[in-house]
Write a protein that holds these residues in place. Structure first.
Motif, short mmCIF file in Angstrom:
data_model
loop_
_atom_site.label_atom_id
_atom_site.label_comp_id
_atom_site.label_asym_id
_atom_site.label_seq_id
_atom_site.Cartn_x
_atom_site.Cartn_y
_atom_site.Cartn_z
N UNK A 103 11.01 13.95 7.37
CA UNK A 103 10.04 14.68 8.17
C UNK A 103 9.29 15.73 7.36
N UNK A 104 9.94 16.25 6.34
CA UNK A 104 9.33 17.31 5.53
C UNK A 104 9.90 17.24 4.12
N UNK A 105 9.19 17.88 3.20
CA UNK A 105 9.58 17.79 1.79
C UNK A 105 10.93 18.46 1.54
N UNK A 106 11.26 19.51 2.30
CA UNK A 106 12.54 20.19 2.09
C UNK A 106 13.71 19.22 2.22
N UNK A 107 13.61 18.28 3.17
CA UNK A 107 14.68 17.30 3.34
C UNK A 107 14.77 16.38 2.13
N UNK A 108 13.64 15.97 1.60
CA UNK A 108 13.63 15.14 0.40
C UNK A 108 14.22 15.88 -0.79
N UNK A 109 13.84 17.14 -0.96
CA UNK A 109 14.35 17.93 -2.07
C UNK A 109 15.86 18.09 -2.00
N UNK B 141 0.80 -1.23 0.00
CA UNK B 141 0.00 0.00 0.00
C UNK B 141 0.84 1.28 0.00
N UNK B 142 2.00 1.24 0.66
CA UNK B 142 2.84 2.44 0.70
C UNK B 142 3.32 2.84 -0.69
N UNK B 143 3.75 1.85 -1.48
CA UNK B 143 4.21 2.17 -2.83
C UNK B 143 3.04 2.58 -3.73
N UNK B 144 1.89 1.92 -3.56
CA UNK B 144 0.71 2.31 -4.34
C UNK B 144 0.33 3.75 -4.04
N UNK B 145 0.37 4.13 -2.76
CA UNK B 145 0.03 5.51 -2.39
C UNK B 145 1.07 6.49 -2.95
N UNK B 146 2.35 6.12 -2.88
CA UNK B 146 3.42 6.96 -3.43
C UNK B 146 3.17 7.22 -4.91
N UNK B 147 2.84 6.18 -5.64
CA UNK B 147 2.62 6.31 -7.08
C UNK B 147 1.39 7.16 -7.38
N UNK B 148 0.35 7.00 -6.57
CA UNK B 148 -0.86 7.80 -6.78
C UNK B 148 -0.57 9.28 -6.52
N UNK C 250 -0.42 20.95 -3.32
CA UNK C 250 0.92 20.49 -3.66
C UNK C 250 1.76 20.31 -2.40
N UNK C 251 1.69 21.28 -1.50
CA UNK C 251 2.43 21.18 -0.24
C UNK C 251 1.99 19.97 0.56
N UNK C 252 0.69 19.74 0.61
CA UNK C 252 0.15 18.61 1.36
C UNK C 252 0.64 17.28 0.78
N UNK C 253 0.57 17.14 -0.54
CA UNK C 253 0.97 15.89 -1.18
C UNK C 253 2.48 15.67 -1.08
N UNK C 254 3.24 16.73 -1.24
CA UNK C 254 4.70 16.60 -1.12
C UNK C 254 5.10 16.17 0.28
N UNK C 255 4.44 16.71 1.29
CA UNK C 255 4.74 16.33 2.67
C UNK C 255 4.43 14.86 2.90
N UNK C 256 3.27 14.42 2.41
CA UNK C 256 2.91 13.01 2.57
C UNK C 256 3.90 12.10 1.85
N UNK C 257 4.30 12.48 0.66
CA UNK C 257 5.25 11.66 -0.10
C UNK C 257 6.60 11.61 0.62
N UNK C 258 7.05 12.74 1.16
CA UNK C 258 8.33 12.76 1.88
C UNK C 258 8.28 11.85 3.09
N UNK C 259 7.18 11.87 3.82
CA UNK C 259 7.07 11.03 5.01
C UNK C 259 7.02 9.55 4.66
N UNK C 260 6.44 9.22 3.50
CA UNK C 260 6.46 7.82 3.07
C UNK C 260 7.89 7.33 2.86
N UNK C 261 8.78 8.25 2.48
CA UNK C 261 10.18 7.90 2.22
C UNK C 261 11.05 8.04 3.47
N UNK C 262 10.43 8.41 4.60
CA UNK C 262 11.19 8.50 5.84
C UNK C 262 11.71 9.87 6.20
#
Length: 278
Positions: free
Chosen positions: A242-248, A110-117, A228-240
């Protein structure tokens, strides 16, 4: 891609070269289309682009989440002779592994399915966002009627602004010498007016229109920004993260959020000094 997955190999020539060829084919076709969306937008091109976008996102996800390719890259990375490779090749392999991880390859079920969605949703919202900016830019014009306000401006700019006016107001005559002139938010129109016009009030009006594009009315991007901010934050947390800035920043030289904050803080402090005062 299917052929490569069936026999990915574990060498530069059998894995990385075919991967680069796949990316080259995509970039040589899709990137010009993306460029045209920004510079030669039309209803037909926009519709075709929006229809193709989900397929492109799906393909990129499949490419970046390919388990056979990821496993082959790990074998290359863990091989005893990895450190003997040229530094550029080591970087390509390391970057490929990191990009796969940031694309959700290590997520399961489910985590990967949600990431892809989320990836699909972001592509659609960001396309709407870009369309709103384009449409908002096209909707604005600054009409100049006083020839004195355009004194000493090169003739080629006057010709362009006069032609802009004629397109928007075909029923009203215009000349490069006497106007009226239409200044738009397109860069070839916007920049020379901001640089050469002596009309401070008109420059301020044009500048404020440019920096507030798509912020109200029919093209308001406010709701899209929050989504966009909401989805980016969720995607970042799926990858471990805390926030999208760290992922970026995972793929950028700055490295950490704290380093960026320190740099920006230094710029603010510098601007407060007399040497930078306006």
């Amino acid at each position: 891609l299917t052929k490569l997955e069936q026999n990915p190999g574990k060498t530069w020539d059998t894995l990385l070269v075919p991967l680069e060829e796949i990316r080259r084919i995509i970039h040589s076709t899709w990137d010009p289309i993306r460029h045209l969306i920004g510079v030669k937008n039309s209803p037909a091109l926009r519709e075709a682009y929006q229809d193709a976008m989900p397929k492109m996102v799906s393909f990129y996800l499949r490419l970046s989440q390919s388990k056979p390719i990821f496993d082959a890259l790990k074998v290359m990375h863990d091989a005893p002779d990895f450190k003997q490779l040229p530094s550029a090749k080591q970087r390509v392999i390391n970057s490929s592994l990191l990009q796969a991880k940031l694309s959700g390859i290590e997520l399961e079920g489910p985590a990967q399915l949600r990431f892809n969605q989320i990836s699909q949703d972001l592509s659609q919202i960001q396309t709407v966002y870009s369309n709103n900016v384009l449409d908002s830019s096209k909707a604005f014009e600054l009409v100049v009627t006083d020839p004195k306000s355009l004194d000493s401006i090169a003739k080629n700019y006057l010709e362009m602004w006069s032609a802009n006016y004629q397109v928007r107001h075909p029923e009203t005559p215009t000349t490069p010498e006497q106007g009226p002139w239409s200044i738009t938010l397109d860069m070839p129109s916007y920049l020379p007016f901001m640089k050469y016009s002596g009309d401070r009030a008109a420059r301020e009006k044009l500048y404020r229109a440019y920096v507030t594009r798509a912020s109200s009315g029919n093209f308001d991007n406010g709701p899209n920004i929050y989504k966009i901010l909401e989805l980016r934050t969720e995607q970042a947390k799926l990858l471990g993260y805390q926030r999208y800035a760290e992922l970026s920043l995972a793929t950028k030289m700055a490295g950490t959020v704290e380093a960026v904050d320190q740099l920006l803080g230094g710029l603010v402090a510098g601007m407060a000094n007399d040497d930078y005062a306006v």
